[in-house]
Design an enzyme around this catalytic site. Structure first.
Site, short mmCIF file in Angstrom:
data_model
loop_
_atom_site.label_atom_id
_atom_site.label_comp_id
_atom_site.label_asym_id
_atom_site.label_seq_id
_atom_site.Cartn_x
_atom_site.Cartn_y
_atom_site.Cartn_z
N TYR A 167 0.76 -1.27 0.11
CA TYR A 167 0.01 -0.06 -0.01
C TYR A 167 0.85 1.53 -0.06
O TYR A 167 1.51 1.38 0.98
CB TYR A 167 -0.85 -0.02 1.43
CG TYR A 167 -1.75 1.13 1.33
CD1 TYR A 167 -3.01 1.27 0.54
CD2 TYR A 167 -1.43 2.36 2.16
CE1 TYR A 167 -3.87 2.38 0.72
CE2 TYR A 167 -2.33 3.36 2.47
CZ TYR A 167 -3.60 3.22 1.79
OH TYR A 167 -4.29 4.42 1.92
N ASN A 239 7.73 -2.24 2.52
CA ASN A 239 6.73 -1.16 2.84
C ASN A 239 6.21 -1.45 4.24
O ASN A 239 4.98 -1.38 4.47
CB ASN A 239 5.57 -1.23 1.89
CG ASN A 239 4.66 0.18 2.06
OD1 ASN A 239 5.17 1.11 2.17
ND2 ASN A 239 3.39 -0.40 2.08
N SER A 298 3.37 -3.62 4.26
CA SER A 298 3.56 -4.97 3.84
C SER A 298 4.85 -5.19 3.29
O SER A 298 5.57 -4.11 2.95
CB SER A 298 2.52 -5.41 2.71
OG SER A 298 1.26 -5.14 3.45
N SER A 336 -0.14 -5.94 8.24
CA SER A 336 0.80 -6.23 7.21
C SER A 336 0.54 -7.23 6.47
O SER A 336 0.12 -8.37 7.08
CB SER A 336 2.08 -6.28 7.97
OG SER A 336 3.30 -6.17 7.04
N GLY A 337 0.78 -7.23 5.07
CA GLY A 337 0.69 -8.44 4.24
C GLY A 337 2.07 -8.70 3.83
O GLY A 337 2.84 -8.09 2.99
#
Length: 418
Positions: A167, A239, A298, A336-337
């Protein structure tokens, strides 16, 4: 460690520029001169890197970026400012793009997206590229890959492409949907081997990592001949993570560099609900508390190797990536991914006259050096992303600062790491 040699490299490194950054909607028509990477500063995380210290050290792997930078000031949805892009990783290059590789994925925390993984994990095969972009552009990039494949009579082979996201909405007009089909095509068409541009490029253009400017980073490891001589490369879109927990080789860098928190340059506070506590840059010179939610964001990690590994072994490689993230201070936070993909470039298809593929498999007892290489290279790729990134001011005047090299080195020296 004597720092004179790394700093003698500084002036030479600043003169270099790398290919691969496209200037669509961009104020930047060519890559900025590169900044010293981790190894040039004497930070190695152990192990022997490949000649480029990049994922492209793995034979056949190519990388392309399209970088979109335009506008400044107040966010106007649909107009900008724009700080985003697309990155493409092609395991076998363009000429062999549809030839599958063995692959597997793993998610430390699944608050993110990587398309195409249901069939990838079912079949153990990855056909086509791995694409990286922002959260709201996954759909258009996915469709662009399918269309790109159809133009090349590969509609079936590339019908379930892998597209991953992080993101960038703190710096980019993410709801403006500025990534278009042609930007994904450009990243694919301009993908190449050789040095990989890092930092504020491609899918990493608007990303933030441990409270500093993040982005794309890469690194590699080459095993000794006694351990097979294999090459393993990593590329990250970084990120994630909080400043407070940021660590390099066991040194609490985030505690040592508590200032340089994100701030805004305009007369009005940012409109994003994620930045309600942000202060104006003119008021935040001594600010040492985070101005964005801790742990938001993420990280996508792509691991490539020429070692003869089968899908279940590549899944084991992917599961080692979190060890590196933990060493750097990541926790796999709820928002978070953290999604990882590993592939092997060994031949995976049967010959034309047979349904039987004859493949190799490294004995499990010899995987440990590759596990270690994965942890080492992932840490270095994360740090390389941060070291390459420049301070960036984006939507609503939000400014995120680059990791200052000299202060990083000062922290390492303080704890006896240099």
């Amino acid at each position: 460690m004597n720092l004179s040699a790394p700093f003698r490299l500084l002036s030479a490194l600043l003169l270099l520029s790398l290919p691969g950054v496209s200037g669509a909607q961009s104020t930047q028509t060519k890559p900025a001169p590169t900044k010293p990477r981790a190894r040039a500063l004497g930070i190695t995380f152990g192990g022997q890197s490949g000649p480029l210290n990049a994922i492209t050290d793995v034979p056949g792997v190519v990388v392309g970026h399209t970088t979109l930078i335009s506008g400044e000031g107040k966010l106007t949805e649909g107009k900008g400012p724009v700080r985003t892009g697309v990155t493409a990783v092609l395991p076998r290059g363009r000429e062999r793009v549809a030839e599958p590789v063995f692959a597997a994925t793993y998610a430390l925390n699944g608050n993110g997206e990587m398309t195409g993984t249901t069939w990838l994990n079912e079949s153990g095969l990855l056909s086509g590229p791995v694409m990286l972009t922002n959260t709201n552009s996954v759909g258009v990039v996915r469709d662009a890959v399918v269309a790109w494949g159809a133009k090349r009579k590969l509609a079936w082979e590339l019908s379930l492409p892998v597209v991953a996201e992080t993101y960038d909405g703190l710096l980019n007009d993410i709801n403006g949907f500025h990534v278009k089909q042609e930007h994904a095509w450009r990243a694919l068409d301009e993908a190449r081997g050789g040095p990989v541009p890092e930092g504020n490029v491609g899918g990493g253009t608007g990303m933030i990592c441990h409270g500093f400017k993040g982005g794309i980073g890469t690194a590699s490891r080459t095993l000794p001949e006694a351990q097979g001589g294999y090459t393993l490369g990593v590329l990250v879109q970084c990120n994630y993570g909080s400043r407070r927990l940021f660590s390099v080789e066991g040194v609490p860098v985030g505690e040592e560099i508590r200032d340089l928190q994100a701030c805004y340059t305009g007369s009005e506070a940012p409109s994003s609900p994620f930045m309600q506590g942000m202060r104006a840059c003119s008021q935040s010179a001594s600010l040492t508390t985070s101005t964005i939610p801790e742990g938001m964001g993420s990280i996508i990690v792509v691991v490539a190797t020429d070692a003869p590994l089968l899908p279940h072994q590549l899944a084991r490689i992917a599961r080692r990536v979190p060890l590196a993230i933990g060493k750097m201070g990541g926790l796999g936070e709820d928002s978070s991914g953290d999604i990882f993909l590993a592939f092997s470039t060994q031949p995976a298809s049967p010959p034309a006259d047979s349904p039987v593929a004859r493949v190799s498999s490294l004995d499990n007892g010899h995987l440990n050096p590759l596990f270690e290489a994965t942890v080492q290279a992932t840490q270095e790729a994360i740090l390389n992303a941060m070291l390459a990134a420049d301070t960036q001011t984006g939507a609503d005047g939000v400014r995120v600062f680059a990791l200052p090299h000299e202060r990083l080195l000062r922290a390492l020296r303080k704890y006896g790491r240099q």
